[in-house]
Motif scaffolding. Sequence first.
Motif, PDB file in Angstrom:
ATOM      1  N   THR A 270     -14.964  10.223  76.093  1.00  0.00           N
ATOM      2  CA  THR A 270     -15.251  11.676  76.718  1.00  0.00           C
ATOM      3  C   THR A 270     -15.313  12.508  75.360  1.00  0.00           C
ATOM      4  OG1 THR A 270     -12.820  12.088  77.046  1.00  0.00           O
ATOM      5  CG2 THR A 270     -14.298  11.459  78.996  1.00  0.00           C
ATOM      6  N   PHE A 271     -14.760  12.245  74.280  1.00  0.00           N
ATOM      7  CA  PHE A 271     -15.077  12.543  73.006  1.00  0.00           C
ATOM      8  C   PHE A 271     -14.455  11.646  72.012  1.00  0.00           C
ATOM      9  CE2 PHE A 271     -14.306  15.345  69.035  1.00  0.00           C
ATOM     10  CZ  PHE A 271     -15.450  15.921  69.122  1.00  0.00           C
ATOM     11  N   ASP A 272     -15.688  11.665  71.021  1.00  0.00           N
ATOM     12  CA  ASP A 272     -15.466  10.707  69.761  1.00  0.00           C
ATOM     13  C   ASP A 272     -15.317  11.353  68.802  1.00  0.00           C
ATOM     14  OD1 ASP A 272     -15.403   8.557  68.190  1.00  0.00           O
ATOM     15  OD2 ASP A 272     -17.310   7.810  68.452  1.00  0.00           O
ATOM     16  N   SER A 273     -14.193  11.617  68.208  1.00  0.00           N
ATOM     17  CA  SER A 273     -13.825  12.308  67.167  1.00  0.00           C
ATOM     18  C   SER A 273     -13.849  11.302  65.780  1.00  0.00           C
ATOM     19  CB  SER A 273     -12.505  12.995  66.720  1.00  0.00           C
ATOM     20  OG  SER A 273     -11.404  12.086  66.732  1.00  0.00           O
ATOM     21  N   GLY A 274     -13.804  10.006  66.026  1.00  0.00           N
ATOM     22  CA  GLY A 274     -13.910   8.877  64.965  1.00  0.00           C
ATOM     23  C   GLY A 274     -12.423   8.481  64.935  1.00  0.00           C
ATOM     24  N   GLY A 275     -11.468   9.314  65.637  1.00  0.00           N
ATOM     25  CA  GLY A 275      -9.886   9.021  65.495  1.00  0.00           C
ATOM     26  C   GLY A 275      -9.568   8.932  63.843  1.00  0.00           C
ATOM     27  N   ILE A 276      -8.853   8.092  63.452  1.00  0.00           N
ATOM     28  CA  ILE A 276      -8.117   8.111  62.040  1.00  0.00           C
ATOM     29  C   ILE A 276      -9.231   8.172  61.096  1.00  0.00           C
ATOM     30  CG2 ILE A 276      -6.665   7.120  60.324  1.00  0.00           C
ATOM     31  CD1 ILE A 276      -5.117   8.750  62.110  1.00  0.00           C
ATOM     32  N   SER A 277     -10.300   7.373  61.538  1.00  0.00           N
ATOM     33  CA  SER A 277     -11.498   7.259  60.548  1.00  0.00           C
ATOM     34  C   SER A 277     -12.380   8.264  61.017  1.00  0.00           C
ATOM     35  CB  SER A 277     -12.294   6.079  60.787  1.00  0.00           C
ATOM     36  OG  SER A 277     -11.268   4.682  60.944  1.00  0.00           O
ATOM     37  N   LEU A 278     -11.946   9.563  60.735  1.00  0.00           N
ATOM     38  CA  LEU A 278     -12.405  10.837  61.359  1.00  0.00           C
ATOM     39  C   LEU A 278     -13.920  11.012  60.825  1.00  0.00           C
ATOM     40  CD1 LEU A 278     -11.546  13.223  63.062  1.00  0.00           C
ATOM     41  CD2 LEU A 278     -11.266  14.264  60.876  1.00  0.00           C
ATOM     42  N   LYS A 279     -14.820  11.341  61.773  1.00  0.00           N
ATOM     43  CA  LYS A 279     -16.223  11.690  61.505  1.00  0.00           C
ATOM     44  C   LYS A 279     -16.099  12.965  60.763  1.00  0.00           C
ATOM     45  CE  LYS A 279     -18.180   9.801  65.682  1.00  0.00           C
ATOM     46  NZ  LYS A 279     -19.047   8.652  65.102  1.00  0.00           N
ATOM     47  N   PRO A 280     -17.267  13.206  59.857  1.00  0.00           N
ATOM     48  CA  PRO A 280     -17.596  14.297  59.393  1.00  0.00           C
ATOM     49  C   PRO A 280     -17.804  15.544  60.429  1.00  0.00           C
ATOM     50  CG  PRO A 280     -19.499  13.075  59.080  1.00  0.00           C
ATOM     51  CD  PRO A 280     -18.489  12.230  59.533  1.00  0.00           C
ATOM     52  N   PRO A 281     -17.504  16.866  59.971  1.00  0.00           N
ATOM     53  CA  PRO A 281     -17.775  17.670  60.939  1.00  0.00           C
ATOM     54  C   PRO A 281     -19.243  18.069  61.534  1.00  0.00           C
ATOM     55  CG  PRO A 281     -16.798  18.537  58.844  1.00  0.00           C
ATOM     56  CD  PRO A 281     -17.141  17.054  58.643  1.00  0.00           C
ATOM     57  N   ALA A 282     -20.305  17.828  60.603  1.00  0.00           N
ATOM     58  CA  ALA A 282     -21.607  18.003  61.029  1.00  0.00           C
ATOM     59  C   ALA A 282     -22.049  17.157  62.294  1.00  0.00           C
ATOM     60  CB  ALA A 282     -22.571  17.736  59.996  1.00  0.00           C
ATOM     61  N   GLY A 283     -22.384  17.846  63.456  1.00  0.00           N
ATOM     62  CA  GLY A 283     -22.922  17.029  64.301  1.00  0.00           C
ATOM     63  C   GLY A 283     -21.857  16.527  65.514  1.00  0.00           C
ATOM     64  N   ALA A 285     -20.012  17.993  67.445  1.00  0.00           N
ATOM     65  CA  ALA A 285     -20.041  18.554  68.705  1.00  0.00           C
ATOM     66  C   ALA A 285     -20.586  17.455  69.685  1.00  0.00           C
ATOM     67  CB  ALA A 285     -20.729  20.019  68.884  1.00  0.00           C
ATOM     68  N   MET A 286     -21.642  16.885  69.126  1.00  0.00           N
ATOM     69  CA  MET A 286     -22.507  15.860  70.035  1.00  0.00           C
ATOM     70  C   MET A 286     -21.821  14.731  70.544  1.00  0.00           C
ATOM     71  SD  MET A 286     -25.798  16.737  70.321  1.00  0.00           S
ATOM     72  CE  MET A 286     -27.238  15.496  70.265  1.00  0.00           C
ATOM     73  N   MET A 287     -20.679  14.630  69.881  1.00  0.00           N
ATOM     74  CA  MET A 287     -19.655  13.572  70.503  1.00  0.00           C
ATOM     75  C   MET A 287     -18.917  13.606  71.766  1.00  0.00           C
ATOM     76  SD  MET A 287     -20.357  10.837  68.559  1.00  0.00           S
ATOM     77  CE  MET A 287     -21.814  11.094  68.048  1.00  0.00           C
ATOM     78  N   LYS A 288     -19.500  14.670  72.377  1.00  0.00           N
ATOM     79  CA  LYS A 288     -18.859  14.924  73.750  1.00  0.00           C
ATOM     80  C   LYS A 288     -19.940  14.373  74.775  1.00  0.00           C
ATOM     81  CE  LYS A 288     -21.734  19.061  75.151  1.00  0.00           C
ATOM     82  NZ  LYS A 288     -21.935  20.252  75.646  1.00  0.00           N
ATOM     83  N   LEU A 289     -21.057  13.714  74.078  1.00  0.00           N
ATOM     84  CA  LEU A 289     -21.993  13.107  74.887  1.00  0.00           C
ATOM     85  C   LEU A 289     -21.857  11.685  74.772  1.00  0.00           C
ATOM     86  CD1 LEU A 289     -25.075  15.193  73.598  1.00  0.00           C
ATOM     87  CD2 LEU A 289     -24.354  15.103  76.080  1.00  0.00           C
ATOM     88  N   ASP A 290     -20.654  11.178  74.184  1.00  0.00           N
ATOM     89  CA  ASP A 290     -20.372   9.601  74.127  1.00  0.00           C
ATOM     90  C   ASP A 290     -20.077   9.057  75.365  1.00  0.00           C
ATOM     91  OD1 ASP A 290     -20.483   7.772  72.132  1.00  0.00           O
ATOM     92  OD2 ASP A 290     -18.506   7.860  71.345  1.00  0.00           O
ATOM     93  N   MET A 291     -20.133   9.745  76.517  1.00  0.00           N
ATOM     94  CA  MET A 291     -19.899   8.914  77.695  1.00  0.00           C
ATOM     95  C   MET A 291     -21.124   8.917  78.519  1.00  0.00           C
ATOM     96  SD  MET A 291     -20.138  12.177  78.930  1.00  0.00           S
ATOM     97  CE  MET A 291     -20.070  12.096  80.453  1.00  0.00           C
ATOM     98  N   CYS A 292     -22.229   9.057  77.805  1.00  0.00           N
ATOM     99  CA  CYS A 292     -23.406   9.008  78.282  1.00  0.00           C
ATOM    100  C   CYS A 292     -23.953   7.699  79.199  1.00  0.00           C
ATOM    101  CB  CYS A 292     -24.573   9.238  77.646  1.00  0.00           C
ATOM    102  SG  CYS A 292     -24.793  11.285  77.473  1.00  0.00           S
ATOM    103  N   GLY A 293     -23.247   6.688  78.506  1.00  0.00           N
ATOM    104  CA  GLY A 293     -23.372   5.227  79.139  1.00  0.00           C
ATOM    105  C   GLY A 293     -22.766   5.185  80.541  1.00  0.00           C
ATOM    106  N   SER A 294     -21.639   5.857  80.787  1.00  0.00           N
ATOM    107  CA  SER A 294     -21.006   5.713  81.719  1.00  0.00           C
ATOM    108  C   SER A 294     -21.496   6.920  82.819  1.00  0.00           C
ATOM    109  CB  SER A 294     -19.332   6.198  81.706  1.00  0.00           C
ATOM    110  OG  SER A 294     -19.243   7.406  81.124  1.00  0.00           O
TER     111      SER A 294
END
Length: 503
Positions: A270-283, A285-294
């Motif tokens: 439902t949100f993919d920040s990357g966790g401890i391997s944190l993603k860079p800030p740019a983009g 917000a799109m990771m709220k879409l990481d549940m599109c498969g479901s």
Amino acid sequence: MKITFERSGFDKIKADAYLFLCYEDKKLFDDQIKHIQKILKTKITELNLEDFKGKTGQAALIYTNKCRIILSGLGKKENVTLEKIRVGVSRILKKAISLKIKKVAVEILNDESLKEGISEVARAEAIGCILGNYHFTKYYTTKDKKDQSSIRQAVFFADKQLMEKHARELEKGVRSGSIIGNATNYARDLGNEPSNVLYPESYCNILVEKSKEGNYTTEVLDLEDIKKLGMGAVLEVAKGSEHEPRFMIMRYNGGEEGEKPYVVIGKGVTFDSGGISLKPPAGMAMMKLDMCGSAAVAGIFEAVSKLGLKLNLVGLIPMVENMPDGNSLKPGDVITAYNGKTIEIDNTDAEGRLILADALSYAAEFNPKSVIDMATLTGAVIVALGNVTSAVMGNNQELIDKLSVAGNETYDRVWQLPLFEEYDKLIDSDIADVKNGGTGRQAGTITAGMFLQRFIGDYPWAHIDIAGTAMRDSKQDFLPKYATGAGVRLVTQYLINEETLTS
Ligand code: BES
Ligand code: MN
Ligand code: ZN
């Protein structure tokens, strides 16, 4: 949008605008204009048509003394496809939307000779209409913005002669098209929902509520159930989040009792920040879409149940939020999936394949006819294929071929990538059975597929990476910015084709 089909003929219809598709071929074009003038009892002057020749992508708005007419070009008849029809309809619709029109009448293309058949043409038009009318307006608070975007009602009608011969097929096409279109828009709505509103617990509630209107069921496995079952990957990915994980099981029984089900699985991060391997800030917000498969799974259930397909279907959705926290999963950790295999964590941002590992091994319990998983799994697939087609991989060529056919029919397309043995060593771990990621710049989409393959059961399986197609950063024809509903039309069509094969 309310879609209706007018059986009693054109004369009963009152609309703000009348929409027609036109071929470019001179004779067909002239006949169509004559036909339009006849049924609308109006005159279209030469000047009205000065720039409009029916070429692909062309649209024209005509005001007569009686009504507004919008025309959309399909190009030459010999080159016409269902996709050109879908796009053609969505273009005239956009034109109508920009004019703030609320009710349109759409004539189904008056052509019995297309090889796909008139019912498919009607379906394509309904789909183009519903998908083109989509706009995520839930969070606008001004009426102006809320209203800006959509048409309230579309009435489909057909030429008298066509009606006399094909009324039932036409009606069926419009009906199935609106079911599939609405199911796709439902998946879009879920995808676009922000992660402070849609997280595992609330996501379950939304799907449970929706299922109450339909004839399929939902079962929610909570944290305790997930622990008991030993879905270690789902548990571990969720550890860093305030939100507990969930695992949803959906069932639709349209087939015989005891008949093997088709299983569809969707990544529900439902949100993919990357966790401890944190993603860079740019983009990010799109990771709220990481549940599109479901979300695609949810859309497929809506479509299949409303179409009443005579088959059994199981949906599996692992739901987690991937967050950094003192309690998070860390690189170097070793976890154990549902089937007992151990996984070394190389990168906590490769979380999708982890939760899918549990779901894929759990799928074996259902003795499935086939298993299809859909996931916004890798950034690499965007590099490879852009946003034009999803990638498909799997262990069964027949299944992949069937998905390719369904993709070409719907234009919710897939392109196969290889799961050659040589890629497998890239995901070997020194200390566990397998590791997640860590293959540098090499074949990122394929190694994710190889990883999933280590967790499948003895069933035909296909994995569809929709990272490029399910979320867009710009709109195009009937595809909106953000969630597109990719996978819904594809897999629904695959299941429709399966049903016709066996009946
Ligand atoms: N959800 C992402 C994949 C993704 C990236 C989707 C960009 C849409 C746009 C996935 O969980 C992820 O982070 N994948 C990593 C894997 C890597 C760490 C092995 C990626 O693709 O970078
Ligand atoms: Mn990730
Ligand atoms: Zn992800």
